[in-house]
Design a protein around this motif. Structure first.
Motif, mmCIF file in Angstrom:
data_model
loop_
_atom_site.group_PDB
_atom_site.id
_atom_site.type_symbol
_atom_site.label_atom_id
_atom_site.label_comp_id
_atom_site.label_asym_id
_atom_site.label_seq_id
_atom_site.Cartn_x
_atom_site.Cartn_y
_atom_site.Cartn_z
ATOM 1 N N VAL A 173 -54.262 -5.613 19.244
ATOM 2 C CA VAL A 173 -54.201 -4.286 19.305
ATOM 3 C C VAL A 173 -54.617 -3.919 20.797
ATOM 4 O O VAL A 173 -55.720 -4.323 21.399
ATOM 5 C CB VAL A 173 -54.857 -3.380 18.165
ATOM 6 C CG1 VAL A 173 -56.530 -3.589 18.414
ATOM 7 C CG2 VAL A 173 -54.749 -1.891 18.279
ATOM 8 N N GLY A 174 -54.083 -2.723 21.283
ATOM 9 C CA GLY A 174 -54.449 -2.352 22.686
ATOM 10 C C GLY A 174 -53.546 -1.359 23.423
ATOM 11 O O GLY A 174 -52.485 -0.709 22.733
ATOM 12 N N GLU A 175 -53.985 -0.994 24.530
ATOM 13 C CA GLU A 175 -53.088 0.090 24.966
ATOM 14 C C GLU A 175 -51.872 -0.527 25.417
ATOM 15 O O GLU A 175 -51.718 -1.839 25.619
ATOM 16 C CB GLU A 175 -53.750 0.768 26.294
ATOM 17 C CG GLU A 175 -53.681 -0.041 27.574
ATOM 18 C CD GLU A 175 -54.038 0.647 28.940
ATOM 19 O OE1 GLU A 175 -53.326 1.389 29.540
ATOM 20 O OE2 GLU A 175 -55.321 0.603 29.180
ATOM 21 N N GLY A 176 -50.799 0.251 25.472
ATOM 22 C CA GLY A 176 -49.362 -0.261 25.944
ATOM 23 C C GLY A 176 -48.196 0.839 25.782
ATOM 24 O O GLY A 176 -48.784 1.951 25.806
ATOM 25 N N VAL A 177 -47.103 0.291 25.525
ATOM 26 C CA VAL A 177 -45.937 1.040 25.445
ATOM 27 C C VAL A 177 -45.181 0.680 24.460
ATOM 28 O O VAL A 177 -45.067 -0.356 23.711
ATOM 29 C CB VAL A 177 -44.805 0.959 26.800
ATOM 30 C CG1 VAL A 177 -46.003 1.673 28.012
ATOM 31 C CG2 VAL A 177 -44.669 -0.332 27.179
ATOM 32 N N VAL A 178 -44.476 1.566 23.770
ATOM 33 C CA VAL A 178 -43.452 1.271 22.832
ATOM 34 C C VAL A 178 -42.045 2.012 23.206
ATOM 35 O O VAL A 178 -41.874 3.066 23.518
ATOM 36 C CB VAL A 178 -43.887 2.094 21.182
ATOM 37 C CG1 VAL A 178 -42.591 1.796 20.371
ATOM 38 C CG2 VAL A 178 -45.147 1.731 20.960
ATOM 39 N N VAL A 179 -41.025 0.925 23.409
ATOM 40 C CA VAL A 179 -39.664 1.103 23.844
ATOM 41 C C VAL A 179 -38.661 1.213 22.504
ATOM 42 O O VAL A 179 -38.745 0.236 21.850
ATOM 43 C CB VAL A 179 -39.299 0.271 24.821
ATOM 44 C CG1 VAL A 179 -37.987 0.635 25.393
ATOM 45 C CG2 VAL A 179 -40.344 0.102 26.130
ATOM 46 N N THR A 180 -38.034 2.292 22.631
ATOM 47 C CA THR A 180 -36.719 2.069 21.330
ATOM 48 C C THR A 180 -35.730 2.492 21.909
ATOM 49 O O THR A 180 -35.407 3.202 22.711
ATOM 50 C CB THR A 180 -37.279 3.411 20.325
ATOM 51 O OG1 THR A 180 -38.859 3.408 20.002
ATOM 52 C CG2 THR A 180 -36.341 3.407 19.346
ATOM 53 N N LEU A 181 -34.772 1.415 21.616
ATOM 54 C CA LEU A 181 -33.338 1.205 21.781
ATOM 55 C C LEU A 181 -32.500 1.562 20.680
ATOM 56 O O LEU A 181 -32.915 0.908 19.738
ATOM 57 C CB LEU A 181 -32.875 -0.194 22.677
ATOM 58 C CG LEU A 181 -33.932 -0.409 24.042
ATOM 59 C CD1 LEU A 181 -33.198 -1.586 24.271
ATOM 60 C CD2 LEU A 181 -33.373 0.568 25.092
ATOM 61 N N THR A 182 -31.522 2.356 20.617
ATOM 62 C CA THR A 182 -30.815 2.459 19.479
ATOM 63 C C THR A 182 -29.027 2.472 19.776
ATOM 64 O O THR A 182 -28.762 2.780 20.857
ATOM 65 C CB THR A 182 -31.052 4.125 18.916
ATOM 66 O OG1 THR A 182 -32.288 4.317 18.959
ATOM 67 C CG2 THR A 182 -30.346 4.197 17.863
ATOM 68 N N ASP A 183 -28.501 1.939 19.054
ATOM 69 C CA ASP A 183 -27.157 1.445 19.066
ATOM 70 C C ASP A 183 -26.160 2.873 18.963
ATOM 71 O O ASP A 183 -26.991 3.777 18.323
ATOM 72 C CB ASP A 183 -26.455 0.583 17.970
ATOM 73 C CG ASP A 183 -26.723 -0.756 18.190
ATOM 74 O OD1 ASP A 183 -27.410 -1.050 19.557
ATOM 75 O OD2 ASP A 183 -26.776 -1.614 17.082
ATOM 76 N N ASN A 184 -25.249 3.141 19.690
ATOM 77 C CA ASN A 184 -24.476 4.435 19.452
ATOM 78 C C ASN A 184 -22.944 3.873 18.868
ATOM 79 O O ASN A 184 -22.624 2.876 19.078
ATOM 80 C CB ASN A 184 -24.533 5.329 20.350
ATOM 81 C CG ASN A 184 -24.016 4.670 21.684
ATOM 82 O OD1 ASN A 184 -23.058 3.983 21.608
ATOM 83 N ND2 ASN A 184 -24.489 5.423 22.946
ATOM 84 N N THR A 202 -34.138 -0.331 34.448
ATOM 85 C CA THR A 202 -33.635 -1.013 33.210
ATOM 86 C C THR A 202 -33.295 0.404 32.098
ATOM 87 O O THR A 202 -32.279 0.640 31.556
ATOM 88 C CB THR A 202 -34.337 -2.048 32.388
ATOM 89 O OG1 THR A 202 -34.485 -2.942 33.274
ATOM 90 C CG2 THR A 202 -33.793 -2.460 30.961
ATOM 91 N N VAL A 203 -34.289 1.230 31.807
ATOM 92 C CA VAL A 203 -34.355 2.259 30.888
ATOM 93 C C VAL A 203 -33.425 3.371 31.395
ATOM 94 O O VAL A 203 -32.588 3.889 30.619
ATOM 95 C CB VAL A 203 -35.742 2.844 30.837
ATOM 96 C CG1 VAL A 203 -35.843 3.954 29.981
ATOM 97 C CG2 VAL A 203 -36.566 1.759 29.741
ATOM 98 N N GLU A 204 -33.370 3.697 32.792
ATOM 99 C CA GLU A 204 -32.566 4.572 33.338
ATOM 100 C C GLU A 204 -31.208 4.120 32.957
ATOM 101 O O GLU A 204 -30.144 4.728 32.652
ATOM 102 C CB GLU A 204 -32.639 5.133 34.744
ATOM 103 C CG GLU A 204 -31.776 5.900 35.231
ATOM 104 C CD GLU A 204 -31.828 5.993 36.883
ATOM 105 O OE1 GLU A 204 -31.089 5.506 37.714
ATOM 106 O OE2 GLU A 204 -32.990 6.827 37.039
ATOM 107 N N SER A 214 -35.868 5.425 24.714
ATOM 108 C CA SER A 214 -37.302 6.038 24.781
ATOM 109 C C SER A 214 -38.579 5.325 25.192
ATOM 110 O O SER A 214 -38.507 3.940 24.552
ATOM 111 C CB SER A 214 -37.658 7.173 23.507
ATOM 112 O OG SER A 214 -38.165 6.272 22.491
ATOM 113 N N ILE A 215 -39.336 5.673 25.731
ATOM 114 C CA ILE A 215 -40.717 5.065 26.149
ATOM 115 C C ILE A 215 -41.662 6.059 25.778
ATOM 116 O O ILE A 215 -41.789 7.215 26.196
ATOM 117 C CB ILE A 215 -40.730 4.501 27.451
ATOM 118 C CG1 ILE A 215 -39.561 3.908 28.312
ATOM 119 C CG2 ILE A 215 -42.100 4.058 27.886
ATOM 120 C CD1 ILE A 215 -39.572 3.637 29.835
ATOM 121 N N LYS A 216 -42.633 5.307 25.079
ATOM 122 C CA LYS A 216 -44.069 6.157 24.708
ATOM 123 C C LYS A 216 -45.244 5.106 24.956
ATOM 124 O O LYS A 216 -45.099 3.934 24.697
ATOM 125 C CB LYS A 216 -43.873 6.593 23.141
ATOM 126 C CG LYS A 216 -42.872 7.379 22.776
ATOM 127 C CD LYS A 216 -42.984 7.800 21.411
ATOM 128 C CE LYS A 216 -41.879 8.640 20.990
ATOM 129 N NZ LYS A 216 -41.575 8.774 19.420
#
Length: 143
Positions: A19-30, A107-109, A118-120
């Motif tokens: 556990v620690g600080e970081g990011v959660v990136v979600t990619l979703t098919d369309n 990459t995310v753009e 999304s990036i959180k």
């Protein structure tokens, strides 16, 4: 001292929950375009370059022997089939990883141009331990 060294080794090998600080990136098919294994590999590499210390995709912990493969429309991580949405968790410097992924032309753009992304940032990212077997064929202890 030996217990501490074992804990540190397990932490680095990915065989313990972290556990620690970081990011959660979600990619979703369309409907028009699906995320491919190559897209996930590219994103994982960007996170590693940005200093991620632990990474998972849909709760599959990535370790040195992990594979991200595609067989037709099916993506597998560590031999386990995964599907959209793809939730990538990374522990490391959250603001640095967020900046690296969000930079113009990054990459995310690019992903946002064709699929919801999304990036959180979070101070409490939990990544589960690797549950597979780590086999080594060629590596040996050196004295």
């Amino acid at each position: 001292l030996l217990d501490e060294e074992l804990k540190k080794s397990n932490l680095l090998l990915g065989t313990t929950n972290v556990v620690g600080e970081g990011v959660v990136v979600t990619l979703t098919d369309n409907q028009e375009r699906q995320i491919q294994a190559d897209n996930l590999v590219e994103l994982i590499n960007e996170l590693r370059f940005a200093g991620a210390e632990a990474i998972s995709i849909n709760d599959q912990r990535l370790v040195s022997t992990s594979s991200i493969t595609c067989d037709g429309n099916v993506i597998s991580v560590n031999g386990e089939k995964i599907s959209s949405p793809f939730i990538i968790k990374a522990i490391g410097n959250a603001s640095f990883m967020n900046s690296a992924l969000s930079r113009p032309g990054g990459t995310v753009e690019y992903y946002n141009s064709y699929t919801p992304t999304s990036i959180k940032q979070s101070n409490n990212v939990t990544i589960k331990k690797y549950t597979g077997v780590i086999n080594s064929k060629y590596i040996q202890y050196a004295e």
